[in-house]
Design a protein around this motif. Sequence first.
Motif, PDB file in Angstrom:
ATOM      1  N   UNK A 217     101.078 122.924  -7.230  1.00 37.83           N
ATOM      2  CA  UNK A 217     101.774 122.642  -5.980  1.00 37.83           C
ATOM      3  C   UNK A 217     102.574 123.864  -5.551  1.00 37.83           C
ATOM      4  N   UNK A 218     103.272 124.494  -6.473  1.00 43.43           N
ATOM      5  CA  UNK A 218     104.041 125.689  -6.153  1.00 43.43           C
ATOM      6  C   UNK A 218     103.151 126.811  -5.647  1.00 43.43           C
ATOM      7  N   UNK A 219     101.960 126.929  -6.228  1.00 45.64           N
ATOM      8  CA  UNK A 219     101.027 127.967  -5.794  1.00 45.64           C
ATOM      9  C   UNK A 219     100.587 127.705  -4.363  1.00 45.64           C
ATOM     10  N   UNK A 220     100.315 126.432  -4.024  1.00 45.10           N
ATOM     11  CA  UNK A 220      99.899 126.105  -2.670  1.00 45.10           C
ATOM     12  C   UNK A 220     101.028 126.360  -1.686  1.00 45.10           C
ATOM     13  N   UNK A 221     102.264 126.027  -2.064  1.00 36.31           N
ATOM     14  CA  UNK A 221     103.394 126.285  -1.182  1.00 36.31           C
ATOM     15  C   UNK A 221     103.592 127.778  -0.976  1.00 36.31           C
ATOM     16  N   UNK A 222     103.403 128.572  -2.029  1.00 36.31           N
ATOM     17  CA  UNK A 222     103.528 130.015  -1.909  1.00 36.31           C
ATOM     18  C   UNK A 222     102.473 130.591  -0.990  1.00 36.31           C
ATOM     19  N   UNK A 223     101.265 130.070  -1.084  1.00 40.00           N
ATOM     20  CA  UNK A 223     100.193 130.537  -0.212  1.00 40.00           C
ATOM     21  C   UNK A 223     100.498 130.194   1.233  1.00 40.00           C
ATOM     22  N   UNK A 224     101.027 129.001   1.453  1.00 37.69           N
ATOM     23  CA  UNK A 224     101.396 128.588   2.798  1.00 37.69           C
ATOM     24  C   UNK A 224     102.488 129.509   3.341  1.00 37.69           C
TER      25      UNK A 224
ATOM     26  N   UNK B  16      99.790 124.472  13.344  1.00 34.83           N
ATOM     27  CA  UNK B  16      98.875 123.815  12.393  1.00 34.83           C
ATOM     28  C   UNK B  16      99.316 124.057  10.950  1.00 34.83           C
ATOM     29  N   UNK B  17      99.845 125.233  10.680  1.00 34.69           N
ATOM     30  CA  UNK B  17     100.322 125.546   9.331  1.00 34.69           C
ATOM     31  C   UNK B  17     101.491 124.645   8.949  1.00 34.69           C
ATOM     32  N   UNK B  18     102.415 124.424   9.870  1.00 38.14           N
ATOM     33  CA  UNK B  18     103.550 123.552   9.592  1.00 38.14           C
ATOM     34  C   UNK B  18     103.114 122.114   9.324  1.00 38.14           C
ATOM     35  N   UNK B  19     102.007 121.692   9.948  1.00 36.58           N
ATOM     36  CA  UNK B  19     101.461 120.353   9.712  1.00 36.58           C
ATOM     37  C   UNK B  19     100.558 120.317   8.476  1.00 36.58           C
ATOM     38  N   UNK B  20     100.351 121.495   7.876  1.00 33.38           N
ATOM     39  CA  UNK B  20      99.477 121.650   6.707  1.00 33.38           C
ATOM     40  C   UNK B  20      98.056 121.195   7.013  1.00 33.38           C
ATOM     41  N   UNK B  21      97.579 121.606   8.190  1.00 30.45           N
ATOM     42  CA  UNK B  21      96.239 121.261   8.645  1.00 30.45           C
ATOM     43  C   UNK B  21      95.441 122.528   8.907  1.00 30.45           C
ATOM     44  N   UNK B  22      94.109 122.453   8.761  1.00 35.81           N
ATOM     45  CA  UNK B  22      93.287 123.587   9.178  1.00 35.81           C
ATOM     46  C   UNK B  22      93.249 123.660  10.708  1.00 35.81           C
ATOM     47  N   UNK B  23      92.868 124.779  11.224  1.00 34.73           N
ATOM     48  CA  UNK B  23      92.755 124.932  12.669  1.00 34.73           C
ATOM     49  C   UNK B  23      91.501 124.216  13.166  1.00 34.73           C
ATOM     50  N   UNK B  24      91.552 123.671  14.388  1.00 36.85           N
ATOM     51  CA  UNK B  24      90.398 122.932  14.906  1.00 36.85           C
ATOM     52  C   UNK B  24      89.125 123.777  15.023  1.00 36.85           C
TER      53      UNK B  24
ATOM     54  N   UNK C 225      93.911 126.315   3.854  1.00 38.68           N
ATOM     55  CA  UNK C 225      94.668 127.546   4.084  1.00 38.68           C
ATOM     56  C   UNK C 225      93.738 128.743   4.286  1.00 38.68           C
ATOM     57  N   UNK C 226      92.559 128.707   3.668  1.00 36.54           N
ATOM     58  CA  UNK C 226      91.566 129.759   3.918  1.00 36.54           C
ATOM     59  C   UNK C 226      91.222 129.819   5.397  1.00 36.54           C
ATOM     60  N   UNK C 227      91.225 128.650   6.024  1.00 37.04           N
ATOM     61  CA  UNK C 227      90.965 128.564   7.455  1.00 37.04           C
ATOM     62  C   UNK C 227      92.008 129.355   8.251  1.00 37.04           C
ATOM     63  N   UNK C 228      93.261 129.264   7.825  1.00 40.61           N
ATOM     64  CA  UNK C 228      94.328 130.016   8.499  1.00 40.61           C
ATOM     65  C   UNK C 228      94.158 131.517   8.284  1.00 40.61           C
TER      66      UNK C 228
END
Length: 119
Positions: A8-15, A104-112, A53-56
């Motif tokens: 989880x920490x790794x995902x938050x760091x990536x974000x 989209x990043x704040x919503x933790x969603x990929x871009x459309x 996040x790869x999408x971002x």
Amino acid sequence: MTDTPAKIGQQDGSSGNAKIVYILYLIGLVVGITSIVGVVMAYIYKADAPDWLKDHFRWQIRTFWIGIVYSLIGMVTTLILVGYLILLFVLVWYIVRCVKGLQCLDKRQPLPDSGSWMF
């Protein structure tokens, strides 16, 4: 199955890294060089990021390179004055893509549509 605290920490760091790239892009409108730092960061962090996040990171990389192409077209066409309108369009396009990405990043969603050349 739940995520471990380290994952989880790794995902938050990536974000957070993706958010830093967007901020560097926006600062790059004034400073310039920070956009280059941002695209390098996007290339580095893309490999280890979760899929959404790869999408971002893909969106950020495409924003950088497509922005360069549009800007070059605008600079070349300033000789016939239409280039100034193109450069204004590129500025607005760049800001919109960064803001859309941040939302989209704040919503933790990929871009459309991360493969788009427009917005």
